[in-house]
Scaffold this active site. Structure first.
Site, PDB file in Angstrom:
ATOM      1  N   SER A  21       0.802  -1.223   0.000  1.00 56.60           N
ATOM      2  CA  SER A  21       0.000   0.000   0.000  1.00 56.60           C
ATOM      3  C   SER A  21       0.841   1.283   0.000  1.00 56.60           C
ATOM      4  CB  SER A  21      -0.957   0.003   1.194  1.00 56.60           C
ATOM      5  OG  SER A  21      -1.899  -1.032   1.036  1.00 56.60           O
ATOM      6  N   THR A  66      -4.645  -3.764   8.135  1.00 54.78           N
ATOM      7  CA  THR A  66      -4.367  -5.107   7.653  1.00 54.78           C
ATOM      8  C   THR A  66      -4.209  -6.062   8.828  1.00 54.78           C
ATOM      9  OG1 THR A  66      -3.041  -6.390   6.088  1.00 54.78           O
ATOM     10  CG2 THR A  66      -1.867  -4.692   7.315  1.00 54.78           C
ATOM     11  N   LYS A  70      -7.987  -6.198  11.271  1.00 56.32           N
ATOM     12  CA  LYS A  70      -9.140  -5.857  10.427  1.00 56.32           C
ATOM     13  C   LYS A  70     -10.488  -6.051  11.143  1.00 56.32           C
ATOM     14  CE  LYS A  70      -8.698  -6.513   5.806  1.00 56.32           C
ATOM     15  NZ  LYS A  70      -8.295  -7.051   4.486  1.00 56.32           N
ATOM     16  N   ASP A  82     -22.460  -0.717   6.074  1.00 51.95           N
ATOM     17  CA  ASP A  82     -23.166  -1.998   6.046  1.00 51.95           C
ATOM     18  C   ASP A  82     -22.262  -3.117   5.559  1.00 51.95           C
ATOM     19  OD1 ASP A  82     -25.403  -0.775   6.923  1.00 51.95           O
ATOM     20  OD2 ASP A  82     -26.411  -0.681   4.970  1.00 51.95           O
ATOM     21  N   ASP A 107     -12.711  -4.199   0.155  1.00 56.06           N
ATOM     22  CA  ASP A 107     -12.114  -5.383  -0.489  1.00 56.06           C
ATOM     23  C   ASP A 107     -13.044  -5.963  -1.556  1.00 56.06           C
ATOM     24  OD1 ASP A 107      -9.685  -5.406   0.853  1.00 56.06           O
ATOM     25  OD2 ASP A 107     -10.445  -6.634   2.506  1.00 56.06           O
ATOM     26  N   LEU A 222      -6.568 -14.382  -5.679  1.00 58.81           N
ATOM     27  CA  LEU A 222      -6.240 -13.231  -4.842  1.00 58.81           C
ATOM     28  C   LEU A 222      -4.737 -13.151  -4.568  1.00 58.81           C
ATOM     29  CD1 LEU A 222      -9.228 -12.876  -4.730  1.00 58.81           C
ATOM     30  CD2 LEU A 222      -9.145 -12.768  -2.259  1.00 58.81           C
TER      31      LEU A 222
END
Ligand code: ATR
Length: 277
Positions: A21, A66, A70, A82, A107, A222
């Site tokens: 990041s 992270t 999280k 939500d 995500d 992923l």
């Protein structure tokens, strides 16, 4: 001299040194001419409460979150979107000017945007999806796939009870498949997603038999180190449309950067290059 504060953002986790990041957000800060900074911060769980009080006072407009924070981070938020509530985890925090702490999970958004960008003809409604894994990443992927109108999700995980937990949370459109049968579920799947860490550099390979993959399936992993995993390699050889996982990392960061710094960043080849550097 202006008294405008220089906006700060960063990522908290432990460990955090591997995070891509900082490279990503620093690239966007630079190309958008934003005078801000993005800092990786290794934070212990015991210090989370203190850190969440102090960061906004130091000029932080927000942070990414992270592993392993999280889920825990939700306790420190005044407002939880939500989707973050549904997933039970946040990856993006916004320290609002009114002092409120806002938690979101982007995500799933990143996952869908990456598929749309990499496989423009992807139609989630056309048939079942198969998801390998039932961890935190799988929760975000499943919530997003359901949102996109996937008719059924077959989910398989080494630890079956975790997949059953997701089925209990997300409902009837999920069907749990035994880990030893994971290869069979690929025969019906039009969207295939690996959310496990298998196939990642330094981790064991993904050993699920892939012969059943349909050539009209859209397949994504992923795992993005390596960029082309064995799953993607086999899928490509079969004629499937494949999408690597780097784009998910990039796309999930777009709404965060926009909220923090007021500019919607571009996702292009220079962005990918910056992250891979
Ligand atoms: P994340 O937030 O990235 O999803 P996680 O919650 O630790 O991380 O989940 C990791 C996923 O990879 C899980 O589905 C895990 O399976 P288990 O629930 O059985 O642990 C899967 N995984 C990791 N190592 C594995 C291995 N050696 N064999 C099979 N699955 C594995």
């Amino acid at each position: 001299m202006s008294d405008e504060k220089i906006p700060l953002a960063g990522v908290i986790g432990s460990p955090v040194a591997h995070s891509k990041s900082p490279q990503l957000h620093r690239h966007w800060l630079q190309v958008n001419g934003v005078a801000g900074h993005y800092i990786p911060m290794d934070v212990n769980t015991d210090d989370l409460s203190l850190v969440m009080q102090v960061l906004p006072k130091m000029g932080f407009v927000g942070i990414n979150v992270t592993v392993p924070h999280k889920e825990t981070i939700l306790e420190f938020a005044d407002l939880v979107t939500d989707r973050a509530t549904l997933i039970g985890a946040a990856n993006t925090i916004i320290f609002r000017r009114d002092g409120k702490v806002h938690a979101d999970n982007t995500d799933g958004y990143g996952f869908v945007q990456n598929l749309r960008a990499g496989a423009p003809d992807w139609d989630p409604k056309i048939g079942p999806a198969a998801v390998l894994g039932a961890g935190g990443a799988a929760r975000a992927v499943i919530a997003a796939l359901l949102d996109e109108g996937v008719p059924e999700i077959m989910i398989s995980n080494r630890t079956r009870v975790r997949a059953e937990g997701l089925q209990a949370d997300f409902g009837k459109r999920l069907r749990v498949v035994d880990w030893v049968q994971a290869g069979n579920m690929l025969e019906d799947a039009r969207t295939v997603v690996n959310t496990t860490s298998l196939g990642m550099l330094g981790k064991p390979p993904l050993r699920v038999p892939l012969d059943g993959l349909r050539k009209d399936a859209v397949v994504t992993d992923l795992v993005y180190a390596p960029l082309k995993t064995r799953l993607l390699e086999v899928a490509e050889a079969k004629g499937c449309t494949t999408v690597d996982g780097l784009g998910m990392l990039i796309h999930q960061a777009v709404p965060a950067f926009e909220r923090w710094f007021g500019v919607r960043p571009e996702v292009d080849s220079a962005t990918r290059a910056a992250v891979l550097r």
